[in-house]
Design a protein around this motif. Structure first.
Motif, PDB file in Angstrom:
ATOM      1  N   THR A  78      16.492   3.146   3.839  1.00 45.78           N
ATOM      2  CA  THR A  78      16.178   1.804   3.350  1.00 45.78           C
ATOM      3  C   THR A  78      17.013   0.782   4.105  1.00 45.78           C
ATOM      4  O   THR A  78      18.220   0.972   4.308  1.00 45.78           O
ATOM      5  CB  THR A  78      16.477   1.682   1.843  1.00 45.78           C
ATOM      6  OG1 THR A  78      15.653   2.595   1.123  1.00 45.78           O
ATOM      7  CG2 THR A  78      16.207   0.264   1.343  1.00 45.78           C
ATOM      8  N   LEU A  79      16.368  -0.300   4.514  1.00 46.09           N
ATOM      9  CA  LEU A  79      17.070  -1.403   5.156  1.00 46.09           C
ATOM     10  C   LEU A  79      17.587  -2.349   4.081  1.00 46.09           C
ATOM     11  O   LEU A  79      16.803  -2.909   3.315  1.00 46.09           O
ATOM     12  CB  LEU A  79      16.131  -2.147   6.112  1.00 46.09           C
ATOM     13  CG  LEU A  79      16.685  -3.397   6.798  1.00 46.09           C
ATOM     14  CD1 LEU A  79      17.906  -3.062   7.651  1.00 46.09           C
ATOM     15  CD2 LEU A  79      15.607  -4.072   7.639  1.00 46.09           C
ATOM     16  N   ALA A  80      18.895  -2.502   4.004  1.00 39.37           N
ATOM     17  CA  ALA A  80      19.518  -3.379   3.004  1.00 39.37           C
ATOM     18  C   ALA A  80      20.081  -4.616   3.706  1.00 39.37           C
ATOM     19  O   ALA A  80      21.087  -4.534   4.415  1.00 39.37           O
ATOM     20  CB  ALA A  80      20.623  -2.635   2.268  1.00 39.37           C
ATOM     21  N   LYS A  98      20.581   2.475   4.333  1.00 37.76           N
ATOM     22  CA  LYS A  98      20.956   3.388   3.264  1.00 37.76           C
ATOM     23  C   LYS A  98      20.179   4.701   3.400  1.00 37.76           C
ATOM     24  O   LYS A  98      18.986   4.701   3.718  1.00 37.76           O
ATOM     25  CB  LYS A  98      20.655   2.778   1.895  1.00 37.76           C
ATOM     26  CG  LYS A  98      21.252   1.394   1.644  1.00 37.76           C
ATOM     27  CD  LYS A  98      22.747   1.450   1.455  1.00 37.76           C
ATOM     28  CE  LYS A  98      23.292   0.075   1.076  1.00 37.76           C
ATOM     29  NZ  LYS A  98      24.764   0.100   0.904  1.00 37.76           N
ATOM     30  N   ASP A  99      20.860   5.806   3.129  1.00 33.77           N
ATOM     31  CA  ASP A  99      20.161   7.091   3.114  1.00 33.77           C
ATOM     32  C   ASP A  99      19.598   7.363   1.731  1.00 33.77           C
ATOM     33  O   ASP A  99      19.657   6.499   0.831  1.00 33.77           O
ATOM     34  CB  ASP A  99      21.074   8.218   3.584  1.00 33.77           C
ATOM     35  CG  ASP A  99      22.296   8.425   2.684  1.00 33.77           C
ATOM     36  OD1 ASP A  99      22.287   7.959   1.517  1.00 33.77           O
ATOM     37  OD2 ASP A  99      23.268   9.062   3.143  1.00 33.77           O
ATOM     38  N   ALA A 100      19.033   8.541   1.528  1.00 28.91           N
ATOM     39  CA  ALA A 100      18.381   8.862   0.257  1.00 28.91           C
ATOM     40  C   ALA A 100      19.353   8.851  -0.917  1.00 28.91           C
ATOM     41  O   ALA A 100      18.941   8.708  -2.076  1.00 28.91           O
ATOM     42  CB  ALA A 100      17.697  10.222   0.369  1.00 28.91           C
ATOM     43  N   LYS A 101      20.654   8.998  -0.643  1.00 34.77           N
ATOM     44  CA  LYS A 101      21.667   8.970  -1.704  1.00 34.77           C
ATOM     45  C   LYS A 101      22.193   7.565  -1.972  1.00 34.77           C
ATOM     46  O   LYS A 101      23.064   7.372  -2.819  1.00 34.77           O
ATOM     47  CB  LYS A 101      22.829   9.890  -1.316  1.00 34.77           C
ATOM     48  CG  LYS A 101      22.451  11.357  -1.177  1.00 34.77           C
ATOM     49  CD  LYS A 101      23.665  12.191  -0.774  1.00 34.77           C
ATOM     50  CE  LYS A 101      23.300  13.663  -0.623  1.00 34.77           C
ATOM     51  NZ  LYS A 101      24.497  14.470  -0.210  1.00 34.77           N
ATOM     52  N   GLY A 102      21.686   6.595  -1.228  1.00 28.46           N
ATOM     53  CA  GLY A 102      22.155   5.229  -1.382  1.00 28.46           C
ATOM     54  C   GLY A 102      23.422   4.927  -0.621  1.00 28.46           C
ATOM     55  O   GLY A 102      24.029   3.867  -0.804  1.00 28.46           O
ATOM     56  N   GLU A 103      23.826   5.835   0.268  1.00 28.71           N
ATOM     57  CA  GLU A 103      25.033   5.638   1.059  1.00 28.71           C
ATOM     58  C   GLU A 103      24.690   5.089   2.442  1.00 28.71           C
ATOM     59  O   GLU A 103      23.604   5.348   2.976  1.00 28.71           O
ATOM     60  CB  GLU A 103      25.792   6.964   1.188  1.00 28.71           C
ATOM     61  CG  GLU A 103      26.231   7.541  -0.153  1.00 28.71           C
ATOM     62  CD  GLU A 103      26.893   8.898  -0.006  1.00 28.71           C
ATOM     63  OE1 GLU A 103      26.834   9.465   1.112  1.00 28.71           O
ATOM     64  OE2 GLU A 103      27.457   9.402  -0.998  1.00 28.71           O
ATOM     65  N   ASN A 104      25.621   4.354   3.026  1.00 32.08           N
ATOM     66  CA  ASN A 104      25.385   3.786   4.353  1.00 32.08           C
ATOM     67  C   ASN A 104      25.303   4.877   5.406  1.00 32.08           C
ATOM     68  O   ASN A 104      26.166   5.754   5.469  1.00 32.08           O
ATOM     69  CB  ASN A 104      26.510   2.825   4.738  1.00 32.08           C
ATOM     70  CG  ASN A 104      26.470   1.526   3.960  1.00 32.08           C
ATOM     71  OD1 ASN A 104      25.550   1.281   3.198  1.00 32.08           O
ATOM     72  ND2 ASN A 104      27.488   0.708   4.154  1.00 32.08           N
ATOM     73  N   ALA A 136      30.291  -1.348  11.868  1.00 32.03           N
ATOM     74  CA  ALA A 136      31.640  -1.075  11.388  1.00 32.03           C
ATOM     75  C   ALA A 136      31.731   0.386  10.961  1.00 32.03           C
ATOM     76  O   ALA A 136      30.709   1.073  10.803  1.00 32.03           O
ATOM     77  CB  ALA A 136      31.989  -1.989  10.221  1.00 32.03           C
ATOM     78  N   ALA A 137      32.942   0.860  10.735  1.00 29.05           N
ATOM     79  CA  ALA A 137      33.150   2.260  10.374  1.00 29.05           C
ATOM     80  C   ALA A 137      32.450   2.632   9.075  1.00 29.05           C
ATOM     81  O   ALA A 137      32.048   3.789   8.877  1.00 29.05           O
ATOM     82  CB  ALA A 137      34.644   2.549  10.265  1.00 29.05           C
ATOM     83  N   ASP A 138      32.278   1.657   8.175  1.00 34.29           N
ATOM     84  CA  ASP A 138      31.632   1.953   6.892  1.00 34.29           C
ATOM     85  C   ASP A 138      30.106   1.916   6.965  1.00 34.29           C
ATOM     86  O   ASP A 138      29.422   2.061   5.955  1.00 34.29           O
ATOM     87  CB  ASP A 138      32.121   0.987   5.802  1.00 34.29           C
ATOM     88  CG  ASP A 138      31.673  -0.450   6.048  1.00 34.29           C
ATOM     89  OD1 ASP A 138      31.067  -0.731   7.113  1.00 34.29           O
ATOM     90  OD2 ASP A 138      31.949  -1.303   5.187  1.00 34.29           O
ATOM     91  N   GLY A 139      29.550   1.704   8.156  1.00 31.12           N
ATOM     92  CA  GLY A 139      28.101   1.703   8.321  1.00 31.12           C
ATOM     93  C   GLY A 139      27.454   0.343   8.182  1.00 31.12           C
ATOM     94  O   GLY A 139      26.224   0.226   8.266  1.00 31.12           O
ATOM     95  N   THR A 140      28.247  -0.708   7.995  1.00 33.17           N
ATOM     96  CA  THR A 140      27.700  -2.067   7.907  1.00 33.17           C
ATOM     97  C   THR A 140      27.538  -2.642   9.313  1.00 33.17           C
ATOM     98  O   THR A 140      28.437  -2.563  10.137  1.00 33.17           O
ATOM     99  CB  THR A 140      28.627  -2.978   7.095  1.00 33.17           C
ATOM    100  OG1 THR A 140      28.767  -2.457   5.769  1.00 33.17           O
ATOM    101  CG2 THR A 140      28.055  -4.387   7.015  1.00 33.17           C
ATOM    102  N   TRP A 141      26.380  -3.207   9.568  1.00 30.61           N
ATOM    103  CA  TRP A 141      26.091  -3.820  10.854  1.00 30.61           C
ATOM    104  C   TRP A 141      26.201  -5.345  10.744  1.00 30.61           C
ATOM    105  O   TRP A 141      25.888  -5.924   9.702  1.00 30.61           O
ATOM    106  CB  TRP A 141      24.674  -3.487  11.305  1.00 30.61           C
ATOM    107  CG  TRP A 141      24.428  -2.045  11.603  1.00 30.61           C
ATOM    108  CD1 TRP A 141      24.082  -1.070  10.716  1.00 30.61           C
ATOM    109  CD2 TRP A 141      24.486  -1.407  12.890  1.00 30.61           C
ATOM    110  NE1 TRP A 141      23.925   0.137  11.359  1.00 30.61           N
ATOM    111  CE2 TRP A 141      24.166  -0.042  12.693  1.00 30.61           C
ATOM    112  CE3 TRP A 141      24.782  -1.852  14.184  1.00 30.61           C
ATOM    113  CZ2 TRP A 141      24.126   0.871  13.744  1.00 30.61           C
ATOM    114  CZ3 TRP A 141      24.734  -0.946  15.223  1.00 30.61           C
ATOM    115  CH2 TRP A 141      24.417   0.400  15.008  1.00 30.61           C
TER     116      TRP A 141
END
Length: 319
Positions: A78-80, A98-104, A136-141
């Motif tokens: 999912t694109l957040a 986001k992946d299927a678990k809602g994680e980045n 970023a390291a946490d998956g935020t672009w």
């Protein structure tokens, strides 16, 4: 690149298709960069009507994939958009996948020199931005952007998760720039475009369900530009958006280069109007030439050559 770019979801082999289900072109880059075959496997449920609700005789007679980039969620991702209402003018866009678990998602395959390709276009197709966000390291672009007009925009995230069997995905999300909105008419169909003193000619055309070649020829001051420079592993880079729903296609050129001609093989999934954005690099700078192209019955496929300019087609902003 192999003599043709086939798009079924994001791509591969002999034909590239406008409005694919999550896809980019595949082949061997003309400057020696291999383009991964995973693009040929962009995951998606393929609708027989080409994704526009119409199963016309011409379109349904061929295995034309559904339109791509029309969903915010697909293939388990999912694109957040964290900044869905950016300010008019210069701002910073932030988003995550986001992946299927809602994680980045933090692990991507590198394709055409990038982990993720990010496109932003206005709903009236007069503003186009090909951006290069930083993760970023946490998956935020995040990426700087200049959106000159108020109104609706659409963002496309084009990527493939890391993993041998992972499939490419194209997700689309909405953006809204606050302010007084005055939509602009779609530029008229034409076979020439000018940008920064360069003239780009378009040869060939589109037909629903039938592969055809698009040839784009770059010149400056009346002289052919025969020394185009590689950009994302190729001498040209093409994105196409269908007018109305902004169905997305991202392809790469047939074998050739370094200019003045850049060739693509493409198939329109339906009759209609498409906006083409050609990126090319010369003298160290990337420029974008834009064209309006019609496909199908009731549309002229060979308009008379006239200059055409989008309101703000150029837009290569790096994070």
């Amino acid at each position: 690149m192999n003599t043709g770019v086939k798009i079924t979801a994001f791509a591969a082999a002999l034909a590239a298709t406008f409005g694919t289900a999550y896809g980019v072109g595949q082949g061997v880059g003309p400057v020696g960069e291999p383009v991964e075959a995973a693009h040929a496997e962009h995951a998606a449920a393929v609708e027989p009507d080409g994704g526009d609700g119409r199963a016309g005789h011409e379109e349904s007679a061929v295995n034309t994939p559904a339109a791509g980039g029309l969903q915010v969620s697909a293939g388990g991702y999912t694109l957040a958009m964290e900044t869905p209402k950016p300010a008019q003018g210069k701002s910073v866009l932030k988003f995550s996948v986001k992946d299927a678990k809602g994680e980045n998602l933090t692990s991507y395959a590198t394709e055409h020199g990038k982990e993720l390709h990010f496109i932003v276009a206005s709903r009236d197709l007069t503003v186009y931005r090909h951006l290069h966000p930083v993760r970023a390291a946490d998956g935020t672009w995040s990426t700087p952007v200049d959106l000159p007009d108020a109104g609706g925009y659409k963002a496309f995230a084009d990527f493939r998760p890391a993993g041998k069997n992972a499939k490419g995905v194209t997700l689309g999300g909405d953006l809204s720039v606050p302010g007084a909105y005055a939509p602009r008419p779609l530029p008229a169909a034409a076979t020439t475009a000018t940008v920064d003193g360069y003239e780009v000619g378009l040869g060939g055309g589109l037909a629903p369900g039938r592969a055809g070649e698009l040839k784009l020829t770059v010149s400056k001051g009346g002289k052919p530009v025969a020394d185009l420079e590689p950009y994302l592993g190729a001498y040209g880079h093409l994105v196409a958006l269908r007018d109305g729903d902004l169905a997305y296609l991202h392809v790469h050129p047939n074998e050739g280069g370094p200019g003045p001609e850049v060739s693509f093989t493409a198939t329109a999934p339906s009759a209609g109007t498409y906006r083409l954005f050609l990126d090319f690099r010369h003298e160290g700078k990337v420029r974008t030439a834009a064209f309006t192209v019609h496909a199908g019955a009731g549309h002229a496929t060979a308009p008379a050559p006239t200059g055409t300019a989008t309101h703000d087609a150029g837009g290569h902003e790096h994070g």
